[in-house]
Design a protein around this motif. Structure first.
Motif, PDB file in Angstrom:
ATOM      1  N   LYS A 392       0.823  -1.208   0.000  1.00 54.43           N
ATOM      2  CA  LYS A 392       0.000   0.000   0.000  1.00 54.43           C
ATOM      3  C   LYS A 392       0.860   1.262   0.000  1.00 54.43           C
ATOM      4  O   LYS A 392       0.495   2.272  -0.610  1.00 54.43           O
ATOM      5  CB  LYS A 392      -0.943  -0.002   1.210  1.00 54.43           C
ATOM      6  CG  LYS A 392      -2.002  -1.092   1.140  1.00 54.43           C
ATOM      7  CD  LYS A 392      -2.798  -0.996  -0.149  1.00 54.43           C
ATOM      8  CE  LYS A 392      -3.704  -2.185  -0.361  1.00 54.43           C
ATOM      9  NZ  LYS A 392      -4.398  -2.135  -1.669  1.00 54.43           N
ATOM     10  N   LEU A 393       2.001   1.204   0.662  1.00 50.89           N
ATOM     11  CA  LEU A 393       2.888   2.369   0.659  1.00 50.89           C
ATOM     12  C   LEU A 393       3.589   2.520  -0.691  1.00 50.89           C
ATOM     13  O   LEU A 393       3.952   3.633  -1.080  1.00 50.89           O
ATOM     14  CB  LEU A 393       3.906   2.253   1.790  1.00 50.89           C
ATOM     15  CG  LEU A 393       3.318   2.344   3.205  1.00 50.89           C
ATOM     16  CD1 LEU A 393       4.414   2.237   4.252  1.00 50.89           C
ATOM     17  CD2 LEU A 393       2.531   3.641   3.398  1.00 50.89           C
ATOM     18  N   GLN A 394       3.784   1.416  -1.400  1.00 50.29           N
ATOM     19  CA  GLN A 394       4.300   1.520  -2.765  1.00 50.29           C
ATOM     20  C   GLN A 394       3.288   2.217  -3.671  1.00 50.29           C
ATOM     21  O   GLN A 394       3.654   3.009  -4.543  1.00 50.29           O
ATOM     22  CB  GLN A 394       4.608   0.130  -3.325  1.00 50.29           C
ATOM     23  CG  GLN A 394       5.819  -0.554  -2.714  1.00 50.29           C
ATOM     24  CD  GLN A 394       6.059  -1.923  -3.325  1.00 50.29           C
ATOM     25  OE1 GLN A 394       5.965  -2.095  -4.540  1.00 50.29           O
ATOM     26  NE2 GLN A 394       6.361  -2.906  -2.483  1.00 50.29           N
ATOM     27  N   GLU A 395       2.001   1.926  -3.461  1.00 50.00           N
ATOM     28  CA  GLU A 395       0.953   2.561  -4.263  1.00 50.00           C
ATOM     29  C   GLU A 395       0.819   4.039  -3.938  1.00 50.00           C
ATOM     30  O   GLU A 395       0.472   4.848  -4.808  1.00 50.00           O
ATOM     31  CB  GLU A 395      -0.385   1.864  -4.010  1.00 50.00           C
ATOM     32  CG  GLU A 395      -0.445   0.419  -4.478  1.00 50.00           C
ATOM     33  CD  GLU A 395      -1.745  -0.256  -4.070  1.00 50.00           C
ATOM     34  OE1 GLU A 395      -2.628   0.452  -3.508  1.00 50.00           O
ATOM     35  OE2 GLU A 395      -1.889  -1.470  -4.291  1.00 50.00           O
ATOM     36  N   ASN A 396       1.082   4.396  -2.683  1.00 47.71           N
ATOM     37  CA  ASN A 396       0.946   5.791  -2.239  1.00 47.71           C
ATOM     38  C   ASN A 396       2.213   6.204  -1.496  1.00 47.71           C
ATOM     39  O   ASN A 396       2.225   6.298  -0.256  1.00 47.71           O
ATOM     40  CB  ASN A 396      -0.274   5.938  -1.326  1.00 47.71           C
ATOM     41  CG  ASN A 396      -1.570   5.541  -2.007  1.00 47.71           C
ATOM     42  OD1 ASN A 396      -2.154   6.303  -2.762  1.00 47.71           O
ATOM     43  ND2 ASN A 396      -2.011   4.311  -1.735  1.00 47.71           N
ATOM     44  N   PRO A 397       3.299   6.441  -2.222  1.00 49.17           N
ATOM     45  CA  PRO A 397       4.589   6.724  -1.569  1.00 49.17           C
ATOM     46  C   PRO A 397       4.594   8.011  -0.752  1.00 49.17           C
ATOM     47  O   PRO A 397       5.494   8.205   0.074  1.00 49.17           O
ATOM     48  CB  PRO A 397       5.560   6.816  -2.762  1.00 49.17           C
ATOM     49  CG  PRO A 397       4.703   7.097  -3.950  1.00 49.17           C
ATOM     50  CD  PRO A 397       3.401   6.428  -3.691  1.00 49.17           C
ATOM     51  N   GLU A 398       3.601   8.865  -0.966  1.00 49.17           N
ATOM     52  CA  GLU A 398       3.549  10.105  -0.196  1.00 49.17           C
ATOM     53  C   GLU A 398       3.037   9.882   1.224  1.00 49.17           C
ATOM     54  O   GLU A 398       3.164  10.763   2.081  1.00 49.17           O
ATOM     55  CB  GLU A 398       2.655  11.128  -0.907  1.00 49.17           C
ATOM     56  CG  GLU A 398       1.153  10.870  -0.829  1.00 49.17           C
ATOM     57  CD  GLU A 398       0.674   9.771  -1.787  1.00 49.17           C
ATOM     58  OE1 GLU A 398      -0.533   9.461  -1.780  1.00 49.17           O
ATOM     59  OE2 GLU A 398       1.519   9.248  -2.543  1.00 49.17           O
ATOM     60  N   ARG A 399       2.486   8.712   1.500  1.00 49.09           N
ATOM     61  CA  ARG A 399       1.923   8.418   2.811  1.00 49.09           C
ATOM     62  C   ARG A 399       2.940   7.701   3.690  1.00 49.09           C
ATOM     63  O   ARG A 399       3.784   6.939   3.205  1.00 49.09           O
ATOM     64  CB  ARG A 399       0.665   7.555   2.688  1.00 49.09           C
ATOM     65  CG  ARG A 399      -0.481   8.196   1.922  1.00 49.09           C
ATOM     66  CD  ARG A 399      -1.720   7.304   1.972  1.00 49.09           C
ATOM     67  NE  ARG A 399      -2.216   7.182   3.340  1.00 49.09           N
ATOM     68  CZ  ARG A 399      -3.145   7.966   3.872  1.00 49.09           C
ATOM     69  NH1 ARG A 399      -3.680   8.941   3.151  1.00 49.09           N
ATOM     70  NH2 ARG A 399      -3.538   7.791   5.113  1.00 49.09           N
TER      71      ARG A 399
END
Length: 481
Positions: A392-399
């Motif tokens: 999930k962090l790969q999908e949303n690296p800004e998070r």
């Protein structure tokens, strides 16, 4: 024929838990959901005649109509004087359960109360509290019930609960009773169990189910006071069973939830009364010790439970007549502690968190070591949750934390993963497809020799820098079978 179809649709509608699904189906179902008769049938089936009018009001102006109230009253839905009193207390209060109640319906309910000679002034719950309060201590419930006895004829007409749920404010804005008021009811029943029959005579048939857990736990607290008086002695099994059967005779039940909650209530006194509780449960439920302990073991590990210590868990495991790991495996399977996805489906999952509390996983690791099957089963759950976080962090690296996952859950997963890695829980071949998906060095660090071509600067043990407090675990508490 059309009339028959319409009646069948109403019957189907009555059993639907959330009607919104039918509203969106077609116009015919939409018409059913707007029918006051159908809505009345749905309310009575879902909440009973005692609570139907309360929930009609609670659901607001988009749901309640004059026609709906009329249909409920025709079907003998109960409108009690306490309901009218609570209605008057809450009306006009911003954000309360009556804030969206249309004026014509409010007037309709008040007129109905007057027509039934219901006294709308005052607060019957406070009066009931006064009449049923013989003293301040639990033990006096057994000794001084005279005040309640003297006022039973008054109480019979004074109280009917709106609904049961724990809230702190009074009167609560959502209309549900708070835990303090429900304990007043439970205490009175413990003083005089036949009070239940009086409620049933005025139509409140749900009284036992509404306060079952509070009454049963209250009975155990009177049998085993938290602060026993100097002359107190532990009751024998006959005394305990007789007291419980007195409550069962009027409609209460010794459920599996009550048994586990009772064990949890006395988790620091299990060495003193644990065996007596189990023996009493066996007599009342006519079940084997194994069946009782196993069912309570499952509920002991429910995720929402406060896992400050494992006294109860260790007590139950020692009481069960099978190897400890076998019993725990049964519980873990109940909560589906395992890989839940594969390398493809995990990418589509919106949420993947631990199946049980991470404190339990910490306890398993310290109690059984890294090589036991039960530890490896726990690690499957931990690893998949940790991999899901990375995806999930790969999908949303800004998070910093995946959406929908709390900071506490994030720290819990990451820290317990590091603990299991530090203790070198063995790698299994079926981990490999998952590990090819991740990029976080914290996850693949200890498997760097298996995943060729990666140059990593990870050394074990990990420094666990995720803030998550777990209780200390004392080893060697479980007896070997």
């Amino acid at each position: 024929m059309q009339s028959l179809y319409y009646e069948l649709r109403i019957i189907i509608f009555k059993y639907v838990d959330t009607p919104i699904s039918l509203i969106l189906t077609d116009r015919k179902w939409y018409a059913i959901t707007q029918d006051p008769y159908a809505r009345a049938e749905w309310l009575i089936y879902k909440y009973g005649k005692t609570h139907a009018i309360f929930h009609a009001v609670r659901l607001g102006s988009d749901f309640i109509t004059v026609g709906l109230v009329r249909n409920l009253l025709v079907r003998n839905a109960i409108i009690s004087r306490y309901f009218i009193q609570r209605l008057l207390m809450s009306i006009g209060s911003e954000g309360s359960w009556t804030s969206n109640l249309p004026s014509p319906i409010f007037t309709q309910l008040i007129i109905e109360g007057y027509n039934r000679d219901l006294v709308v002034k005052g607060n019957d719950m406070e009066l009931f509290h006064y009449l049923s309060d013989p003293a301040d201590t639990l033990t006096s419930i057994n000794d001084d019930p005279q005040k309640l006895f003297q006022n039973l004829n008054t109480i019979e007409y004074h109280i009917q609960l709106i609904q049961d749920r724990s809230q702190d404010d009074y009167p609560p804005k959502d209309g549900y009773e708070n835990s303090r008021q429900l304990n007043v009811i439970a205490r009175a029943i413990l003083i005089y169990p036949d009070l239940v029959y009086m409620w049933k005579e005025i139509g409140y048939y749900e009284i036992c189910s509404d306060v079952n857990d509070l009454v049963m736990q209250g009975a155990f607290l009177t049998l085993f006071p938290p602060t026993p008086p100097t002359n107190w002695i532990i009751p024998d099994i006959d005394f305990v069973v007789t007291r419980l059967r007195q409550l069962l005779a009027v409609g209460f039940q010794l459920t599996r939830v009550v048994m586990e909650e009772t064990f949890h209530l006395f988790k620091l006194r299990l060495n003193e009364i644990g065996d007596l509780l189990i023996s009493s449960f066996q007599v009342i439920r006519n079940e084997s010790k194994f069946a009782i302990v196993r069912s309570c073991l499952i509920k002991t590990l429910k995720p929402e439970r406060d896992h400050e210590n494992f006294n109860l868990l260790e007590f139950l495991i020692n009481e069960i007549d099978q190897p400890a790991e076998t019993a725990l495996k049964y519980v873990l399977n109940h909560y589906n502690v395992a890989f839940k996805y594969d390398a493809n489906s995990i990418k589509l999952s919106k949420m993947r968190s631990l199946s049980v509390n991470s404190s339990f996983y910490d306890w398993v690791l310290k109690e059984y070591g890294p090589n036991s099957r039960i530890t490896q089963q726990c690690f499957d759950d931990i690893l998949e949750s940790r991999i899901w976080i990375d995806l999930k962090l790969q999908e949303n690296p800004e998070r910093d934390i995946p959406e929908h996952l709390t900071l506490q859950a994030f720290n819990s997963i990451c820290s317990i993963y590091q603990k299991y890695c530090n203790d070198k829980v063995p790698f299994k071949a079926n981990y490999f497809p998952y590990l090819k998906l991740v990029k976080n060095e914290e996850i693949i660090g200890r498997f760097s020799k298996i995943l060729s071509g990666l140059e990593l600067n990870i050394k074990l043990p990990y420094d666990i820098n995720y803030e998550y407090n777990r209780s200390e675990v004392n080893n060697n508490q479980i007896m070997t079978n």
